[in-house]
Motif scaffolding. Structure first.
Motif, PDB file in Angstrom:
ATOM      1  N   LEU A 148     -53.265  13.913  13.396  1.00 42.44           N
ATOM      2  CA  LEU A 148     -52.431  13.249  13.822  1.00 42.44           C
ATOM      3  C   LEU A 148     -50.866  14.046  14.090  1.00 42.44           C
ATOM      4  O   LEU A 148     -50.039  13.778  14.535  1.00 42.44           O
ATOM      5  N   ARG A 149     -50.923  15.227  13.456  1.00 41.23           N
ATOM      6  CA  ARG A 149     -49.824  16.478  13.625  1.00 41.23           C
ATOM      7  C   ARG A 149     -48.794  16.023  12.977  1.00 41.23           C
ATOM      8  O   ARG A 149     -47.338  16.070  13.272  1.00 41.23           O
ATOM      9  N   TRP A 150     -48.753  15.138  11.693  1.00 33.11           N
ATOM     10  CA  TRP A 150     -47.503  14.803  10.910  1.00 33.11           C
ATOM     11  C   TRP A 150     -47.014  16.105  10.186  1.00 33.11           C
ATOM     12  O   TRP A 150     -47.760  16.831   9.892  1.00 33.11           O
ATOM     13  N   SER A 151     -45.706  16.128  10.007  1.00 32.05           N
ATOM     14  CA  SER A 151     -45.222  17.114   9.234  1.00 32.05           C
ATOM     15  C   SER A 151     -45.709  17.001   7.750  1.00 32.05           C
ATOM     16  O   SER A 151     -45.884  15.953   7.183  1.00 32.05           O
ATOM     17  N   ALA A 152     -45.656  18.177   6.853  1.00 35.03           N
ATOM     18  CA  ALA A 152     -45.792  17.908   5.498  1.00 35.03           C
ATOM     19  C   ALA A 152     -45.052  17.018   4.880  1.00 35.03           C
ATOM     20  O   ALA A 152     -45.500  16.547   3.837  1.00 35.03           O
ATOM     21  N   LYS A 153     -43.844  16.973   5.214  1.00 36.12           N
ATOM     22  CA  LYS A 153     -42.840  16.343   4.683  1.00 36.12           C
ATOM     23  C   LYS A 153     -43.076  14.795   4.739  1.00 36.12           C
ATOM     24  O   LYS A 153     -42.937  13.980   3.831  1.00 36.12           O
ATOM     25  N   GLU A 154     -43.347  14.316   5.993  1.00 32.56           N
ATOM     26  CA  GLU A 154     -43.831  13.230   6.415  1.00 32.56           C
ATOM     27  C   GLU A 154     -45.087  12.616   5.334  1.00 32.56           C
ATOM     28  O   GLU A 154     -44.956  11.270   5.017  1.00 32.56           O
ATOM     29  N   ALA A 156     -45.768  13.921   2.639  1.00 33.63           N
ATOM     30  CA  ALA A 156     -45.400  13.765   1.366  1.00 33.63           C
ATOM     31  C   ALA A 156     -44.888  12.552   0.931  1.00 33.63           C
ATOM     32  O   ALA A 156     -45.101  11.757  -0.222  1.00 33.63           O
ATOM     33  N   GLU A 157     -43.909  12.091   1.832  1.00 31.36           N
ATOM     34  CA  GLU A 157     -43.240  10.614   1.657  1.00 31.36           C
ATOM     35  C   GLU A 157     -44.190   9.536   1.773  1.00 31.36           C
ATOM     36  O   GLU A 157     -44.217   8.666   0.745  1.00 31.36           O
ATOM     37  N   LEU A 158     -45.233   9.488   2.559  1.00 29.25           N
ATOM     38  CA  LEU A 158     -46.229   8.555   2.458  1.00 29.25           C
ATOM     39  C   LEU A 158     -47.053   8.427   1.368  1.00 29.25           C
ATOM     40  O   LEU A 158     -47.424   7.509   0.716  1.00 29.25           O
ATOM     41  N   LEU A 159     -47.623   9.560   0.802  1.00 24.60           N
ATOM     42  CA  LEU A 159     -48.598   9.831  -0.492  1.00 24.60           C
ATOM     43  C   LEU A 159     -47.561   9.732  -2.117  1.00 24.60           C
ATOM     44  O   LEU A 159     -48.076   9.873  -2.916  1.00 24.60           O
ATOM     45  N   ASP A 160     -46.235   9.766  -1.566  1.00 28.41           N
ATOM     46  CA  ASP A 160     -45.280   9.904  -2.756  1.00 28.41           C
ATOM     47  C   ASP A 160     -45.494  11.170  -3.783  1.00 28.41           C
ATOM     48  O   ASP A 160     -45.894  11.102  -4.862  1.00 28.41           O
ATOM     49  N   THR A 161     -45.289  12.059  -2.967  1.00 31.47           N
ATOM     50  CA  THR A 161     -45.615  13.538  -3.726  1.00 31.47           C
ATOM     51  C   THR A 161     -44.681  14.432  -3.044  1.00 31.47           C
ATOM     52  O   THR A 161     -43.920  14.281  -2.254  1.00 31.47           O
ATOM     53  N   SER A 162     -44.804  16.062  -3.302  1.00 26.60           N
ATOM     54  CA  SER A 162     -44.152  16.923  -2.755  1.00 26.60           C
ATOM     55  C   SER A 162     -44.614  17.507  -1.664  1.00 26.60           C
ATOM     56  O   SER A 162     -45.890  17.503  -1.336  1.00 26.60           O
ATOM     57  N   THR A 163     -43.661  18.169  -0.898  1.00 29.09           N
ATOM     58  CA  THR A 163     -44.257  19.059   0.284  1.00 29.09           C
ATOM     59  C   THR A 163     -45.296  20.219  -0.025  1.00 29.09           C
ATOM     60  O   THR A 163     -46.324  20.342   0.475  1.00 29.09           O
ATOM     61  N   PRO A 164     -44.681  20.958  -1.427  1.00 28.50           N
ATOM     62  CA  PRO A 164     -45.838  21.963  -1.606  1.00 28.50           C
ATOM     63  C   PRO A 164     -47.063  21.334  -2.112  1.00 28.50           C
ATOM     64  O   PRO A 164     -48.180  21.889  -1.882  1.00 28.50           O
ATOM     65  N   ALA A 165     -47.156  20.075  -2.821  1.00 25.80           N
ATOM     66  CA  ALA A 165     -48.494  19.571  -2.951  1.00 25.80           C
ATOM     67  C   ALA A 165     -49.234  19.297  -1.974  1.00 25.80           C
ATOM     68  O   ALA A 165     -50.506  19.578  -1.824  1.00 25.80           O
ATOM     69  N   VAL A 166     -48.667  18.525  -0.742  1.00 20.43           N
ATOM     70  CA  VAL A 166     -49.274  18.383   0.316  1.00 20.43           C
ATOM     71  C   VAL A 166     -49.741  19.640   0.962  1.00 20.43           C
ATOM     72  O   VAL A 166     -51.000  19.507   1.430  1.00 20.43           O
ATOM     73  N   ASN A 167     -49.073  20.686   1.089  1.00 18.59           N
ATOM     74  CA  ASN A 167     -49.670  21.889   1.648  1.00 18.59           C
ATOM     75  C   ASN A 167     -50.657  22.395   0.635  1.00 18.59           C
ATOM     76  O   ASN A 167     -52.048  23.123   1.099  1.00 18.59           O
ATOM     77  N   SER A 168     -51.044  22.276  -0.623  1.00 22.49           N
ATOM     78  CA  SER A 168     -51.764  22.789  -1.376  1.00 22.49           C
ATOM     79  C   SER A 168     -53.103  21.955  -1.027  1.00 22.49           C
ATOM     80  O   SER A 168     -54.316  22.481  -1.002  1.00 22.49           O
ATOM     81  N   ILE A 169     -52.818  20.586  -1.102  1.00 19.47           N
ATOM     82  CA  ILE A 169     -53.901  19.659  -0.667  1.00 19.47           C
ATOM     83  C   ILE A 169     -54.524  20.011   0.615  1.00 19.47           C
ATOM     84  O   ILE A 169     -56.005  19.865   0.698  1.00 19.47           O
ATOM     85  N   LEU A 170     -53.896  20.255   1.509  1.00 23.55           N
ATOM     86  CA  LEU A 170     -54.461  20.528   2.940  1.00 23.55           C
ATOM     87  C   LEU A 170     -55.425  21.916   2.928  1.00 23.55           C
ATOM     88  O   LEU A 170     -56.240  21.892   3.598  1.00 23.55           O
TER      89      LEU A 170
END
Length: 306
Positions: A148-154, A156-170
């Motif tokens: 869907l090409r969401w940004s890491a920030k978007e 992170a907000e959806l999953l109630d976590t941080s942008t670095p955490a999203v990048n690590s999960i990805l």
């Protein structure tokens, strides 16, 4: 207010179904979750403040509903994900209570043949099957970021976590997905594909097994959920078909997961739904879904003249 919600939200229904399907691997479950998403959104619409787009808001609700649903269910595999190939002379092994991966009609999710290849790739059976191996949050992050090409920030907000955490999960999700996905399929031209499919349908209706397997690649895979048994190579498939290929076969073309498919009828009655993967050298994979409730999902006839 209700009329506004229906008018504004309805255009997103098909893409939300595709999203829920990628998350859950089941067209039936995805339809239920889309209904739940719209019900939740309708009840909360008077509190929608417009800080994000309506589309983003609906995806938030749908993803949350999917993550909750996944916690209560096991992943949906294909037989190839459960063990090595089998001897076609042996009895078929029933998968019992395994919740199998299901196909989805192209029409339901907007993956029509005219769409660009990259769009169709995001719904292919091999990818959706591979997604089932990812933990729920990894699955959600990878779909939201890479499909869907969401940004890491978007995300992170959806999953109630941080942008670095999203990048690590990805990063972890991409690494794991690479281990279980097949190489990208290079499809033949539309003309060559239509000709091959015509030959395949004609051979099946004539029960011409040499002609059928002559259209396969050397490493073709043939699987048949709900049976765990699956076969690799034209010789193994030919042996299986020689043992079990019944008479009075009719096939009706359709499309599933951005791929060509056929509803196969025996004696005029639904028997299985075949989804084909076609590469430059022929048919490389056939998944035979023996769940005849899928015929209604795909709008296929309840019966045909034998």
């Amino acid at each position: 207010m209700a009329d506004d919600f229906i008018r504004l939200s309805d255009p997103f229904r098909r893409e939300l179904l595709a999203h829920c399907y990628r998350m859950l691997g089941s067209v039936h479950d995805a339809e239920d979750l889309v209904q739940e998403t719209y019900l939740r959104a309708w009840k909360a619409y008077d509190r929608f403040e417009g800080r994000s787009s309506l589309r983003t808001w609906l995806y938030r609700i749908a993803t949350s509903a999917c993550l909750t649903a996944i916690e209560k269910r096991t992943r949906r595999p294909l037989p190839t994900g459960l063990g090595s190939d089998c001897d076609p002379a042996d009895d078929l092994v029933d998968g019992g209570e395994v919740p199998w991966l299901e196909p989805v009609p192209d029409e339901a999710v907007g993956a029509d043949p005219a769409s660009i290849v990259t769009e169709r790739e995001t719904i292919r059976l091999a990818l959706v099957a591979a997604l089932q191996y990812l933990p729920p949050r990894q699955r959600a992050v990878l779909i939201l970021r890479d499909v869907l090409r969401w940004s890491a920030k978007e995300v992170a907000e959806l999953l109630d976590t941080s942008t670095p955490a999203v990048n690590s999960i990805l990063q972890r999700a991409r690494a794991q997905l690479t281990e279980v996905t097949e190489d990208a399929v290079v499809e033949p031209s539309d003309h060559d594909q239509r000709e091959l499919l015509d030959r395949y349908a004609t051979a099946f209706e004539a029960k011409d097994i040499p002609a059928i397997v002559g259209l396969f690649t050397a490493d073709v895979v043939w699987e048949m959920p709900p049976f765990k048994s699956w076969y690799r190579g034209p010789d193994a498939v030919a042996t299986h078909l020689a043992i079990r290929c019944p008479g009075d076969i009719r096939v009706v073309p359709t499309r599933a997961n951005g791929q060509p498919a056929f509803g196969l009828y025996i004696g005029g009655e639904p028997f299985n739904l075949q989804v084909l993967t076609i590469g430059e050298k022929g048919i490389s994979h056939v998944v035979n879904f023996l769940d005849t409730t899928l015929f209604d999902v795909f709008g296929l006839p309840a019966s045909v003249a034998p």
